[in-house]
Design a protein around this motif. Structure first.
Motif, mmCIF file in Angstrom:
data_model
loop_
_atom_site.group_PDB
_atom_site.id
_atom_site.type_symbol
_atom_site.label_atom_id
_atom_site.label_comp_id
_atom_site.label_asym_id
_atom_site.label_seq_id
_atom_site.Cartn_x
_atom_site.Cartn_y
_atom_site.Cartn_z
ATOM 1 N N ARG A 158 0.822 -1.207 0.000
ATOM 2 C CA ARG A 158 0.000 0.000 0.000
ATOM 3 C C ARG A 158 0.853 1.254 0.000
ATOM 4 N NH1 ARG A 158 -3.502 -0.346 4.812
ATOM 5 N NH2 ARG A 158 -3.802 -2.449 4.092
ATOM 6 N N ASP A 159 1.992 1.177 0.709
ATOM 7 C CA ASP A 159 2.807 2.384 0.814
ATOM 8 C C ASP A 159 3.675 2.626 -0.403
ATOM 9 O OD1 ASP A 159 3.424 1.755 4.323
ATOM 10 O OD2 ASP A 159 1.769 2.752 3.289
ATOM 11 N N ASN A 160 3.779 1.653 -1.262
ATOM 12 C CA ASN A 160 4.680 1.824 -2.402
ATOM 13 C C ASN A 160 3.972 1.566 -3.716
ATOM 14 O OD1 ASN A 160 7.326 2.230 -1.068
ATOM 15 N ND2 ASN A 160 6.786 0.273 -0.159
ATOM 16 N N PRO A 161 2.998 2.351 -4.063
ATOM 17 C CA PRO A 161 2.265 2.073 -5.290
ATOM 18 C C PRO A 161 3.086 2.281 -6.553
ATOM 19 C CG PRO A 161 1.556 4.160 -4.390
ATOM 20 C CD PRO A 161 2.505 3.579 -3.399
ATOM 21 N N GLN A 162 4.213 2.962 -6.437
ATOM 22 C CA GLN A 162 4.936 3.258 -7.666
ATOM 23 C C GLN A 162 5.872 2.124 -8.067
ATOM 24 O OE1 GLN A 162 5.781 4.106 -4.826
ATOM 25 N NE2 GLN A 162 8.002 4.023 -4.629
ATOM 26 N N ILE A 163 6.132 1.185 -7.116
ATOM 27 C CA ILE A 163 7.030 0.079 -7.453
ATOM 28 C C ILE A 163 6.347 -0.787 -8.502
ATOM 29 C CG2 ILE A 163 8.213 -1.948 -6.553
ATOM 30 C CD1 ILE A 163 9.397 0.391 -5.371
ATOM 31 N N TRP A 164 6.993 -0.988 -9.607
ATOM 32 C CA TRP A 164 6.447 -1.795 -10.694
ATOM 33 C C TRP A 164 5.025 -1.371 -11.057
ATOM 34 C CZ3 TRP A 164 9.779 -4.005 -13.560
ATOM 35 C CH2 TRP A 164 10.871 -4.690 -13.030
ATOM 36 N N SER A 165 4.788 -0.076 -11.090
ATOM 37 C CA SER A 165 3.454 0.341 -11.494
ATOM 38 C C SER A 165 3.354 0.260 -13.007
ATOM 39 C CB SER A 165 3.172 1.764 -11.033
ATOM 40 O OG SER A 165 3.861 2.659 -11.869
ATOM 41 N N CYS A 166 2.125 0.100 -13.456
ATOM 42 C CA CYS A 166 1.896 -0.058 -14.892
ATOM 43 C C CYS A 166 2.369 1.172 -15.661
ATOM 44 C CB CYS A 166 0.405 -0.271 -15.114
ATOM 45 S SG CYS A 166 0.079 -1.222 -16.559
ATOM 46 N N TYR A 167 2.063 2.316 -15.088
ATOM 47 C CA TYR A 167 2.435 3.568 -15.754
ATOM 48 C C TYR A 167 3.930 3.667 -15.969
ATOM 49 C CZ TYR A 167 -1.948 6.148 -15.993
ATOM 50 O OH TYR A 167 -3.204 6.591 -16.330
ATOM 51 N N SER A 168 4.712 3.290 -14.938
ATOM 52 C CA SER A 168 6.153 3.484 -15.101
ATOM 53 C C SER A 168 6.715 2.525 -16.141
ATOM 54 C CB SER A 168 6.903 3.351 -13.773
ATOM 55 O OG SER A 168 6.625 2.120 -13.191
ATOM 56 N N VAL A 169 6.154 1.311 -16.196
ATOM 57 C CA VAL A 169 6.635 0.370 -17.217
ATOM 58 C C VAL A 169 6.313 0.902 -18.611
ATOM 59 C CG1 VAL A 169 6.318 -1.927 -18.165
ATOM 60 C CG2 VAL A 169 6.447 -1.617 -15.719
ATOM 61 N N LEU A 170 5.066 1.359 -18.775
ATOM 62 C CA LEU A 170 4.680 1.907 -20.080
ATOM 63 C C LEU A 170 5.525 3.123 -20.412
ATOM 64 C CD1 LEU A 170 0.812 1.613 -19.913
ATOM 65 C CD2 LEU A 170 2.314 0.438 -21.475
ATOM 66 N N VAL A 210 8.605 3.791 -19.575
ATOM 67 C CA VAL A 210 9.931 3.391 -20.060
ATOM 68 C C VAL A 210 9.853 2.988 -21.528
ATOM 69 C CG1 VAL A 210 11.637 1.562 -19.916
ATOM 70 C CG2 VAL A 210 10.877 2.691 -17.844
ATOM 71 N N LEU A 211 8.890 2.109 -21.833
ATOM 72 C CA LEU A 211 8.822 1.584 -23.200
ATOM 73 C C LEU A 211 8.527 2.692 -24.200
ATOM 74 C CD1 LEU A 211 6.930 -1.721 -22.406
ATOM 75 C CD2 LEU A 211 9.324 -1.460 -22.986
ATOM 76 N N TYR A 212 7.560 3.545 -23.860
ATOM 77 C CA TYR A 212 7.238 4.635 -24.795
ATOM 78 C C TYR A 212 8.415 5.596 -24.939
ATOM 79 C CZ TYR A 212 2.300 3.699 -25.735
ATOM 80 O OH TYR A 212 1.116 3.154 -26.185
ATOM 81 N N SER A 213 9.121 5.865 -23.822
ATOM 82 C CA SER A 213 10.252 6.800 -23.918
ATOM 83 C C SER A 213 11.344 6.253 -24.809
ATOM 84 C CB SER A 213 10.856 7.082 -22.544
ATOM 85 O OG SER A 213 9.868 7.441 -21.650
ATOM 86 N N LEU A 214 11.608 4.931 -24.674
ATOM 87 C CA LEU A 214 12.641 4.354 -25.534
ATOM 88 C C LEU A 214 12.247 4.486 -26.999
ATOM 89 C CD1 LEU A 214 13.648 1.173 -23.536
ATOM 90 C CD2 LEU A 214 15.112 3.086 -24.114
ATOM 91 N N ILE A 215 10.961 4.274 -27.249
ATOM 92 C CA ILE A 215 10.506 4.391 -28.638
ATOM 93 C C ILE A 215 10.667 5.819 -29.133
ATOM 94 C CG2 ILE A 215 8.479 4.278 -30.110
ATOM 95 C CD1 ILE A 215 7.537 1.922 -28.575
ATOM 96 N N ILE A 231 8.063 -4.325 -29.576
ATOM 97 C CA ILE A 231 7.619 -5.695 -29.313
ATOM 98 C C ILE A 231 7.187 -5.819 -27.857
ATOM 99 C CG2 ILE A 231 8.244 -8.119 -29.517
ATOM 100 C CD1 ILE A 231 8.450 -6.697 -32.126
ATOM 101 N N GLY A 232 7.920 -5.126 -26.969
ATOM 102 C CA GLY A 232 7.547 -5.126 -25.559
ATOM 103 C C GLY A 232 6.144 -4.599 -25.352
ATOM 104 N N LEU A 233 5.802 -3.518 -26.055
ATOM 105 C CA LEU A 233 4.464 -2.953 -25.919
ATOM 106 C C LEU A 233 3.413 -3.888 -26.492
ATOM 107 C CD1 LEU A 233 4.865 0.850 -26.558
ATOM 108 C CD2 LEU A 233 4.015 -0.272 -24.533
#
Lengths: 539, 218
Positions: A194-206, A208-213, A253-255
């Protein structure tokens, strides 16, 4: 799109790519590591075996020198050999332990940690600590690559770049599954989550992938490639460097994969805009990437009811795996590829049951061998639905939910398990078609028949039969790809059974495919002439 | 498969880039959906974008929007649009479950039962936001009938379409079907023709030139 006529020289080209990837002619390098093995085979927490120490020093040198070729063999072979020798059941030494060997080079240590955590996920059980630290390590790595001043001067082999993206998504998936299995969690774990919602959050993964693209401008490069424009200009400063270009491409491909895991199949296929699915595409350079791409493309097609396209995708890659099997068996990824291949056979069985199509002979025989009985059950009778469900369950990816369970609710509150959700919808869809194979088999026997008579054969009433006939008609038409982007297609007939209803009589006609002598003869005549010419040359 | 009539450029840009993940754009997309409902247009990708934003921001999910999107996608059968929307939903409200029942009836071509259920006021209310819903469904049913029949008794068609009398006659004319007695005749098209086709190879002369060349050398 699919260049299906594989000639021998095509196979040689594929084999060259593959043998380069699993280059093992480095016995002298290995000897160097083993030569000074210390007497104790069990490394203590501080003592690193000499073999490992030398490996790390050599590894570090390769990274510094951007020596991609040697780095590839270090990464692909030596690391795994040493893992098998020393670290089968325990983690590699922590980064801090080897830091003095590499003069505290943070970039190298970040890369090393990537391997360290990957090993833990693969062979051991990751703890909460591991998950968090690995996540932070990936953040460091991507931060370094994306947010330094200007492009970084680092070169890594393609295999490793693909594995970084692949593992990143895999750990994300693993975390999501862990988070959603609330039943056995302790209060402490709950509060950590509960205290760490940002760890492996969906938004951060997306993100990264979008930024690399975006950084690599890979989409612009692909578009320029397709239209014959200037690729170098489209690439820009970052995209021109292979590290960024390949990371950008693998992120696409990751996306594709992440969107499938979230259930958004249309968007997944949209990601593949401007990528042509043939063996010259960039994803074919790394076998694991090649297999993964086709798996998710085929799966997305299947969920969009484009069974003909799904069958083609699966057949293509299964032929590829079959043909190059002997070259892969030494690679450590062989097990993974074999498992994916198996899953694809299961999906292929489902698609063929729903949309009967002629398959390539070798694929067909493999399919019959593995799933012959399942195929039979899916097309008749009462157990059909459970067989569909069983195969789907085996072969589908592990879906994830975007936000996970609401941690402020108690575990007894309704939470729709994403896997169950997808399976349920798919099975509901299939159950509407479950009578069709039986109906088809009856109809193939006649050219015309009264509705009442046919209904009697099928043990249903006339109204119900008419409904099934209309469903059959609708299912005989699908969107099928012919050219252009992966999402495009035309509505064509995909069934060889044609019928029409004239009031209460069904008129049936079957279309047949004539035997294709000419194509086979032409190909073999040309081949024969080539061989003869070669022999004459040598004589 | 963008099944779109005309997508405004602002929407196109929105769903093409990363802005589609920004929950502040929900209003724009929801307004666009409203437009679709009023004007009878249909844009699958934009609607899927709304559902995806709901997936990521469940607190912002609005049930009536979800119901409207699903109702719209019912009109696209036999495309799998309804299922594609369902895959993105992480919750099932009663409205959604009811629409799913309607969808199953349509997918099974059980049109008579569909109309019976639909005329129940709770169901009708679900689709009230979508202008021209009934017409769209009738068009869909007519398409299926055109694909599978060359002639069909009028009473059966009336049952499938839930139309009688003048409305029925008008509909027949619009579809360019003709009525002879109590049989409705549908013109022959490529789908409802039961013709046996043999798919034969088509060898062009150019493909043979190489082989002929070899025989020359002998």
């Amino acid at each position: 799109m699919y260049q299906d006529t594989f000639e021998d020289d095509d196979l040689i080209a594929e084999v060259e790519l593959v043998t380069q990837d699993s280059f093992t002619e480095n016995n002298d390098l290995d000897d160097g590591f083993e030569a000074e093995v210390s007497l104790s085979a069990q490394p203590s927490s501080v003592q690193i075996p000499d073999g490992v120490r030398n490996f790390i020093l050599y590894f570090y040198r390769c990274v510094l020198e951007n020596n991609v070729y040697d780095l590839h063999s270090v990464y692909d072979n030596s690391f795994n050999k040493l893992t098998n020798k020393y670290y089968q059941k325990q983690p590699w030494p922590e980064a801090e332990v080897i830091a003095p060997l590499v003069k505290d080079d943070q970039v190298f240590l970040t890369l090393y940690r990537e391997l360290y955590y990957r090993h833990i996920y693969a062979r051991l059980q990751p703890t909460w600590e591991h998950r968090v630290r690995s996540y932070e390590n990936y953040c460091d790595l991507f931060n370094y690559i994306l947010n330094s001043d200007g492009p970084v001067n680092l070169e890594l082999p393609n295999q490793w770049l693909w594995d970084i993206i692949d593992e990143f998504i895999f750990q994300f998936q693993s975390f999501s599954n862990y988070r959603d299995r609330l039943r056995n969690k302790s209060e402490e774990e709950w509060s950590l989550l509960r205290d760490n919602p940002q760890i492996w959050s969906c938004y951060s993964v997306l993100n990264v992938l979008y930024s690399l693209i975006q950084k690599s401008r890979i989409k612009e490069q692909l578009l320029a490639n397709k239209n014959g424009g200037d690729v170098a200009e489209a690439a820009g400063e970052y995209g021109a460097r292979p590290l960024y270009k390949m990371l950008g491409y693998f992120s696409i491909i990751g996306l594709l994969r992440v969107h499938c895991l979230l259930g958004d199949y249309m968007l997944a296929l949209k990601m593949m805009d401007n990528i042509v699915l043939n063996k010259k595409a960039m994803f074919a350079r790394v076998t694991a990437c090649h297999v993964t791409t086709f798996y998710y493309v085929g799966f997305a097609y299947m969920m969009m009811r484009r069974y003909a396209d799904a069958i083609k995708a699966f057949s293509t890659v299964l032929s590829f795996i079959q043909r190059t099997k002997q070259y892969h068996s030494r690679s450590y990824q062989f097990d993974q590829i074999a498992k994916k291949g198996d899953q694809m056979y299961a999906l292929l069985a489902i698609c063929v049951a729903l949309c009967p199509t002629r398959l390539d002979e070798s694929i067909h025989s493999q399919l019959r061998e593995k799933y012959g009985e399942h195929l039979f059950k899916m097309q008749k009778g009462d157990e059909a639905l459970s067989v569909f469900e069983e195969l789907f369950h085996y072969a589908c990816p592990k879906f994830i939910s975007a936000t996970g369970v609401n941690l402020n609710k108690s575990p007894s509150d309704a939470f729709i398990d994403p896997n169950q959700n997808q399976i349920k919808i798919f099975i509901a869809d299939v159950s509407n078609q479950i009578m069709l194979p039986t109906l088809r088999s009856f109809m193939k026997l006649y050219t015309s028949m009264g509705i009442d008579k046919l209904a009697m054969f099928l043990d249903m009433d006339a109204e119900e039969l008419k409904m099934h006939l209309m469903v059959l008609k609708q299912k005989s038409r699908q969107l099928k790809w012919s050219n252009g982007d992966v999402l495009e297609g035309d509505y064509v007939a995909t069934s060889d059974l044609n019928f029409c209803l004239k009031q209460d009589v069904v008129h049936i006609a079957e279309s047949k495919v004539g035997r294709r002598y000419a194509d086979w003869f032409l190909r073999n005549i040309n081949r024969c002439e080539d061989i003869v010419a070669e022999l004459e040359q040598k004589a | 498969m963008a099944s779109v009539t005309e997508r405004p450029e602002s929407i196109q840009k929105l769903i093409d880039g990363v802005e589609r993940y920004n929950p502040e754009n929900l209003e724009v997309l929801e307004a666009y959906l409203d437009n679709q409902c009023k004007n009878g247009t249909y844009d699958l990708m934009a609607n899927l974008a709304i559902l995806k934003l709901y997936q990521f921001n469940p607190t912002k999910a609005k049930d009536n929007v979800v119901v409207s999107i699903l109702a719209k996608s019912l009109t696209a059968i036999p495309s799998p649009d309804f299922n594609l929307c369902l895959y993105l939903l992480s919750e099932r409200s009663t409205g959604v479950t009811q629409l799913t029942t309607l969808q199953q009836l349509l997918e099974q071509s059980n049109y008579a039962k569909f109309w019976t259920l639909y005329n129940d006021s709770t169901y009708k209310q679900l689709t009230s936001q979508v202008a021209g819903f009934e017409d769209a469904i009738r068009q869909l049913i007519a398409r299926v009938i055109t694909m599978s029949h060359q002639s069909i008794s009028a009473s059966v068609v009336q049952k499938y379409l839930a139309l009688t009398g003048d409305a029925f006659t008008k509909f027949i004319q619009e579809q360019q079907w003709s009525q002879q007695g109590d049989v409705v005749v549908i013109p022959v098209n490529k789908d409802n023709e039961a013709k046996a086709i043999v798919v034969r190879e088509n060898i062009k002369f150019e493909q043979l030139t190489k082989v002929i060349g070899y025989s020359n050398e002998m």
